[in-house]
Design a protein around this motif. Structure first.
Motif, PDB file in Angstrom:
ATOM      1  N   GLU A   6      -2.622 -10.136  -8.151  1.00 15.51           N
ATOM      2  CA  GLU A   6      -0.840  -9.034  -7.254  1.00 15.51           C
ATOM      3  C   GLU A   6      -0.195  -8.578  -7.297  1.00 15.51           C
ATOM      4  O   GLU A   6       0.267  -6.894  -6.726  1.00 15.51           O
ATOM      5  CB  GLU A   6      -0.973  -9.891  -5.529  1.00 15.51           C
ATOM      6  CG  GLU A   6      -1.469 -10.071  -4.721  1.00 15.51           C
ATOM      7  CD  GLU A   6      -1.527 -11.324  -3.309  1.00 15.51           C
ATOM      8  OE1 GLU A   6      -0.063 -10.618  -2.733  1.00 15.51           O
ATOM      9  OE2 GLU A   6      -2.183 -11.214  -2.813  1.00 15.51           O
ATOM     10  N   PHE A  10       0.767  -3.885  -7.464  1.00 20.36           N
ATOM     11  CA  PHE A  10       2.677  -3.759  -7.268  1.00 20.36           C
ATOM     12  C   PHE A  10       3.120  -2.799  -8.012  1.00 20.36           C
ATOM     13  O   PHE A  10       4.137  -2.177  -7.895  1.00 20.36           O
ATOM     14  CB  PHE A  10       3.286  -5.226  -6.773  1.00 20.36           C
ATOM     15  CG  PHE A  10       4.176  -5.243  -5.491  1.00 20.36           C
ATOM     16  CD1 PHE A  10       4.139  -3.341  -4.404  1.00 20.36           C
ATOM     17  CD2 PHE A  10       5.910  -4.802  -6.168  1.00 20.36           C
ATOM     18  CE1 PHE A  10       4.780  -2.742  -3.621  1.00 20.36           C
ATOM     19  CE2 PHE A  10       6.756  -4.006  -5.086  1.00 20.36           C
ATOM     20  CZ  PHE A  10       6.365  -2.898  -4.191  1.00 20.36           C
ATOM     21  N   ASP A  32       0.957  -1.079   2.447  1.00 22.84           N
ATOM     22  CA  ASP A  32       0.178  -1.907   2.406  1.00 22.84           C
ATOM     23  C   ASP A  32      -0.256  -2.122   3.866  1.00 22.84           C
ATOM     24  O   ASP A  32      -0.762  -2.251   4.815  1.00 22.84           O
ATOM     25  CB  ASP A  32       1.734  -3.131   2.830  1.00 22.84           C
ATOM     26  CG  ASP A  32       0.905  -4.918   2.556  1.00 22.84           C
ATOM     27  OD1 ASP A  32      -0.725  -4.627   2.418  1.00 22.84           O
ATOM     28  OD2 ASP A  32       1.572  -5.459   2.648  1.00 22.84           O
ATOM     29  N   ARG A  34      -3.445  -4.517   3.052  1.00 17.94           N
ATOM     30  CA  ARG A  34      -3.700  -6.008   3.198  1.00 17.94           C
ATOM     31  C   ARG A  34      -4.701  -6.637   3.983  1.00 17.94           C
ATOM     32  O   ARG A  34      -4.985  -7.318   4.362  1.00 17.94           O
ATOM     33  CB  ARG A  34      -2.938  -7.005   1.916  1.00 17.94           C
ATOM     34  CG  ARG A  34      -2.708  -6.565   0.391  1.00 17.94           C
ATOM     35  CD  ARG A  34      -1.413  -7.315  -0.016  1.00 17.94           C
ATOM     36  NE  ARG A  34      -0.851  -7.189   0.291  1.00 17.94           N
ATOM     37  CZ  ARG A  34       0.025  -7.193  -0.049  1.00 17.94           C
ATOM     38  NH1 ARG A  34       0.387  -8.287  -0.824  1.00 17.94           N
ATOM     39  NH2 ARG A  34       1.395  -7.942   0.582  1.00 17.94           N
ATOM     40  N   ASP A  41      -5.158  -2.457  -1.470  1.00 15.33           N
ATOM     41  CA  ASP A  41      -4.200  -2.919  -0.914  1.00 15.33           C
ATOM     42  C   ASP A  41      -3.165  -2.435  -0.627  1.00 15.33           C
ATOM     43  O   ASP A  41      -1.820  -2.084   0.203  1.00 15.33           O
ATOM     44  CB  ASP A  41      -3.421  -4.090  -2.479  1.00 15.33           C
ATOM     45  CG  ASP A  41      -4.633  -4.663  -2.878  1.00 15.33           C
ATOM     46  OD1 ASP A  41      -5.282  -6.070  -2.070  1.00 15.33           O
ATOM     47  OD2 ASP A  41      -4.413  -5.254  -3.596  1.00 15.33           O
ATOM     48  N   TYR A  42      -3.234  -1.106  -1.383  1.00 10.10           N
ATOM     49  CA  TYR A  42      -2.040  -0.040  -1.178  1.00 10.10           C
ATOM     50  C   TYR A  42      -2.335   1.803  -0.591  1.00 10.10           C
ATOM     51  O   TYR A  42      -3.242   1.580  -1.227  1.00 10.10           O
ATOM     52  CB  TYR A  42      -1.120  -0.350  -1.884  1.00 10.10           C
ATOM     53  CG  TYR A  42      -0.205  -1.409  -1.576  1.00 10.10           C
ATOM     54  CD1 TYR A  42       0.789  -1.623  -1.103  1.00 10.10           C
ATOM     55  CD2 TYR A  42      -1.068  -2.492  -2.939  1.00 10.10           C
ATOM     56  CE1 TYR A  42       1.192  -2.779  -1.778  1.00 10.10           C
ATOM     57  CE2 TYR A  42      -0.022  -3.531  -3.318  1.00 10.10           C
ATOM     58  CZ  TYR A  42       1.354  -3.724  -2.071  1.00 10.10           C
ATOM     59  OH  TYR A  42       1.918  -4.851  -2.427  1.00 10.10           O
ATOM     60  N   GLU A 114       1.616  -2.431   6.994  1.00 12.51           N
ATOM     61  CA  GLU A 114       3.455  -1.927   6.784  1.00 12.51           C
ATOM     62  C   GLU A 114       4.329  -1.550   5.924  1.00 12.51           C
ATOM     63  O   GLU A 114       3.326  -1.007   4.678  1.00 12.51           O
ATOM     64  CB  GLU A 114       3.576  -3.913   6.490  1.00 12.51           C
ATOM     65  CG  GLU A 114       5.225  -3.817   5.672  1.00 12.51           C
ATOM     66  CD  GLU A 114       5.318  -5.013   4.816  1.00 12.51           C
ATOM     67  OE1 GLU A 114       6.705  -5.319   3.931  1.00 12.51           O
ATOM     68  OE2 GLU A 114       4.456  -6.144   5.682  1.00 12.51           O
ATOM     69  N   VAL A 116       5.874   0.366   2.816  1.00 12.16           N
ATOM     70  CA  VAL A 116       6.485  -0.969   1.662  1.00 12.16           C
ATOM     71  C   VAL A 116       7.760  -0.116   0.878  1.00 12.16           C
ATOM     72  O   VAL A 116       7.423   1.415   1.071  1.00 12.16           O
ATOM     73  CB  VAL A 116       5.417  -1.295   0.642  1.00 12.16           C
ATOM     74  CG1 VAL A 116       6.332  -1.285  -0.720  1.00 12.16           C
ATOM     75  CG2 VAL A 116       5.207  -1.927   1.146  1.00 12.16           C
TER      76      VAL A 116
END
Length: 121
Positions: A6, A10, A32, A34, A41-42, A114, A116
């Motif tokens: 992870e 990132f 995000d 996930r 993931d993104y 979300e 980021v």
């Protein structure tokens, strides 16, 4: 290809955002994904101001994925599109014209994802 942690994923997101920013990508957002039903993931979303600009943004993103030895599943190679996708599996980069970004409105489609914040310093 080995599965990346992870943290490694990132870190690549941060580097991709930096590349887009350096190439004057407009209104860069990271979602995000996930907790979404998608197997990624993104999302990174950016706008370019012309066909030439969005192609340059795509090329710089593809170059960064390759530099980091991150497998690319797919990317739009042709010209004339208003929405280009670079699919790195765990990270998908969407590059739009302003008109297409407003029309497809991924940020509202994935309103529960979300946001980021990436510090570019």
């Amino acid at each position: 290809m080995k599965i990346k942690s992870e943290e490694e994923i990132f870190d690549l997101v941060k580097e991709l955002v930096k590349v887009l920013d350096e190439k004057d990508g407009i209104n860069i957002k990271v979602l995000d994904m996930r907790n979404s039903p998608l197997l990624i993931d993104y999302f990174i979303i950016a706008t370019g101001n012309s066909e030439t600009h969005i192609n340059a943004l795509r090329d710089s993103v593809v170059e960064k994925f390759k530099e980091k030895n991150h497998e690319l599943l797919y990317y739009d190679k042709d010209k004339g599109y208003e929405w280009l996708i670079v699919d790195g599996g765990s990270i998908v980069v969407h590059i739009f014209t302003e008109k297409a970004r407003e029309f497809y409105d991924l940020e509202n489609l994935w309103i529960n994802a979300e946001r980021v914040n990436i510090d570019l310093k």
